[in-house]
Design a protein around this motif. Sequence first.
Motif, PDB file in Angstrom:
ATOM      1  N   THR A   1      29.102  19.377  64.934  1.00 53.10           N
ATOM      2  CA  THR A   1      29.719  18.488  63.949  1.00 53.10           C
ATOM      3  C   THR A   1      31.094  17.981  64.419  1.00 53.10           C
ATOM      4  OG1 THR A   1      30.733  20.315  62.718  1.00 53.10           O
ATOM      5  CG2 THR A   1      28.524  19.605  62.029  1.00 53.10           C
ATOM      6  N   GLN A   2      31.560  18.479  65.558  1.00 53.78           N
ATOM      7  CA  GLN A   2      32.820  18.006  66.119  1.00 53.78           C
ATOM      8  C   GLN A   2      32.572  16.755  66.962  1.00 53.78           C
ATOM      9  OE1 GLN A   2      31.393  21.011  66.526  1.00 53.78           O
ATOM     10  NE2 GLN A   2      32.880  22.660  66.438  1.00 53.78           N
ATOM     11  N   LYS A   3      33.622  15.954  67.157  1.00 57.43           N
ATOM     12  CA  LYS A   3      33.522  14.833  68.075  1.00 57.43           C
ATOM     13  C   LYS A   3      33.521  15.409  69.487  1.00 57.43           C
ATOM     14  CE  LYS A   3      35.804  11.002  67.125  1.00 57.43           C
ATOM     15  NZ  LYS A   3      36.945  10.096  66.817  1.00 57.43           N
TER      16      LYS A   3
ATOM     17  N   GLU B   1      23.129  12.774  82.050  1.00 56.90           N
ATOM     18  CA  GLU B   1      22.866  12.643  80.618  1.00 56.90           C
ATOM     19  C   GLU B   1      24.134  12.993  79.857  1.00 56.90           C
ATOM     20  OE1 GLU B   1      19.014  13.632  78.563  1.00 56.90           O
ATOM     21  OE2 GLU B   1      20.259  15.348  78.034  1.00 56.90           O
ATOM     22  N   LEU B   2      24.443  12.159  78.881  1.00 55.92           N
ATOM     23  CA  LEU B   2      25.598  12.399  78.022  1.00 55.92           C
ATOM     24  C   LEU B   2      25.101  12.624  76.606  1.00 55.92           C
ATOM     25  CD1 LEU B   2      26.559  10.072  80.288  1.00 55.92           C
ATOM     26  CD2 LEU B   2      28.690  10.919  79.321  1.00 55.92           C
ATOM     27  N   GLU B   3      25.516  13.746  76.037  1.00 53.19           N
ATOM     28  CA  GLU B   3      25.222  14.052  74.645  1.00 53.19           C
ATOM     29  C   GLU B   3      26.515  13.821  73.871  1.00 53.19           C
ATOM     30  OE1 GLU B   3      22.428  17.699  74.241  1.00 53.19           O
ATOM     31  OE2 GLU B   3      23.793  18.081  75.920  1.00 53.19           O
ATOM     32  N   VAL B   4      26.450  12.956  72.884  1.00 55.81           N
ATOM     33  CA  VAL B   4      27.638  12.586  72.124  1.00 55.81           C
ATOM     34  C   VAL B   4      27.431  13.023  70.674  1.00 55.81           C
ATOM     35  CG1 VAL B   4      29.146  10.701  71.419  1.00 55.81           C
ATOM     36  CG2 VAL B   4      28.048  10.649  73.677  1.00 55.81           C
ATOM     37  N   TYR B   5      28.392  13.801  70.180  1.00 51.01           N
ATOM     38  CA  TYR B   5      28.321  14.369  68.838  1.00 51.01           C
ATOM     39  C   TYR B   5      29.443  13.825  67.964  1.00 51.01           C
ATOM     40  CZ  TYR B   5      25.192  18.015  70.687  1.00 51.01           C
ATOM     41  OH  TYR B   5      24.141  18.696  71.249  1.00 51.01           O
ATOM     42  N   GLY B   6      29.215  13.870  66.667  1.00 49.42           N
ATOM     43  CA  GLY B   6      30.242  13.479  65.712  1.00 49.42           C
ATOM     44  C   GLY B   6      30.037  14.187  64.392  1.00 49.42           C
ATOM     45  N   PRO B   7      31.029  14.082  63.493  1.00 52.36           N
ATOM     46  CA  PRO B   7      30.939  14.762  62.200  1.00 52.36           C
ATOM     47  C   PRO B   7      29.843  14.188  61.302  1.00 52.36           C
ATOM     48  CG  PRO B   7      32.915  13.419  62.313  1.00 52.36           C
ATOM     49  CD  PRO B   7      32.297  13.394  63.670  1.00 52.36           C
TER      50      PRO B   7
ATOM     51  N   TRP C   1      19.432   7.967  69.168  1.00 51.30           N
ATOM     52  CA  TRP C   1      19.554   9.095  68.253  1.00 51.30           C
ATOM     53  C   TRP C   1      18.641  10.196  68.749  1.00 51.30           C
ATOM     54  CZ3 TRP C   1      22.338  11.432  64.856  1.00 51.30           C
ATOM     55  CH2 TRP C   1      21.786  12.317  63.942  1.00 51.30           C
ATOM     56  N   PHE C   2      19.158  11.414  68.801  1.00 49.41           N
ATOM     57  CA  PHE C   2      18.378  12.535  69.322  1.00 49.41           C
ATOM     58  C   PHE C   2      18.797  13.798  68.580  1.00 49.41           C
ATOM     59  CE2 PHE C   2      16.677  15.494  72.421  1.00 49.41           C
ATOM     60  CZ  PHE C   2      15.554  14.831  72.898  1.00 49.41           C
ATOM     61  N   PRO C   3      18.132  14.113  67.475  1.00 43.20           N
ATOM     62  CA  PRO C   3      18.514  15.292  66.684  1.00 43.20           C
ATOM     63  C   PRO C   3      18.579  16.557  67.540  1.00 43.20           C
ATOM     64  CG  PRO C   3      16.862  14.010  65.521  1.00 43.20           C
ATOM     65  CD  PRO C   3      16.971  13.433  66.916  1.00 43.20           C
ATOM     66  N   ASP C   4      19.520  17.406  67.236  1.00 45.17           N
ATOM     67  CA  ASP C   4      19.712  18.672  67.948  1.00 45.17           C
ATOM     68  C   ASP C   4      19.174  19.778  67.051  1.00 45.17           C
ATOM     69  OD1 ASP C   4      20.638  21.016  69.116  1.00 45.17           O
ATOM     70  OD2 ASP C   4      22.550  20.132  69.728  1.00 45.17           O
TER      71      ASP C   4
ATOM     72  N   ASN D   1      25.015  15.885  64.655  1.00 42.76           N
ATOM     73  CA  ASN D   1      24.699  14.452  64.730  1.00 42.76           C
ATOM     74  C   ASN D   1      24.873  14.066  66.192  1.00 42.76           C
ATOM     75  OD1 ASN D   1      24.530  13.638  61.769  1.00 42.76           O
ATOM     76  ND2 ASN D   1      26.407  14.833  61.884  1.00 42.76           N
ATOM     77  N   ARG D   2      23.763  13.771  66.887  1.00 38.45           N
ATOM     78  CA  ARG D   2      23.817  13.602  68.337  1.00 38.45           C
ATOM     79  C   ARG D   2      23.117  12.327  68.783  1.00 38.45           C
ATOM     80  NH1 ARG D   2      20.837  17.853  72.281  1.00 38.45           N
ATOM     81  NH2 ARG D   2      19.065  17.120  71.060  1.00 38.45           N
TER      82      ARG D   2
END
Length: 134
Positions: free
Chosen positions: A40-42, A65-71, A111-114, A121-122
């Motif tokens: 849930t962190q950026k 591959e880059l996985e990017v997360y956000g709140p 969008w790629f759920p973890d 949110n990934r």
Amino acid sequence: MDAPISFPDVERLIVDNLKLRSELAGAIVDNRPPAGFDGTQKAVLVSRTGGAWVDDLHLDQPLVELEVYGPDKTAAHALSLLVRTALLQLRGTVYGKTVVADVVETEAVRWFPDFNRPGANRYRTTVWFSLRPA
């Protein structure tokens, strides 16, 4: 005798460059999640997932591959678009003894759920690099 091959660390190249970007301030950027990471962190997590060395051309051509997360989903998507732009701007830059000869997005932001982190949110992006000695 040929000089020894020196493989560039594409993960460190990307991490170090993204950490310098003011638009990514406040986001974790690394090749591994920090302790207690729940998605849930950026954050931007960088992993080399393949590629090959082309000996005759003295090129390393990694897939990253880059996985990017956000709140939330919107924030993760916005961050992933900033990362996408920053990566493409690496073309032609020098990092230590490595030149980024080319950068090609092979799979755009998606969008790629973890499923290991239920609140996460990934988005994921796959990028191909062409790296040569400076």
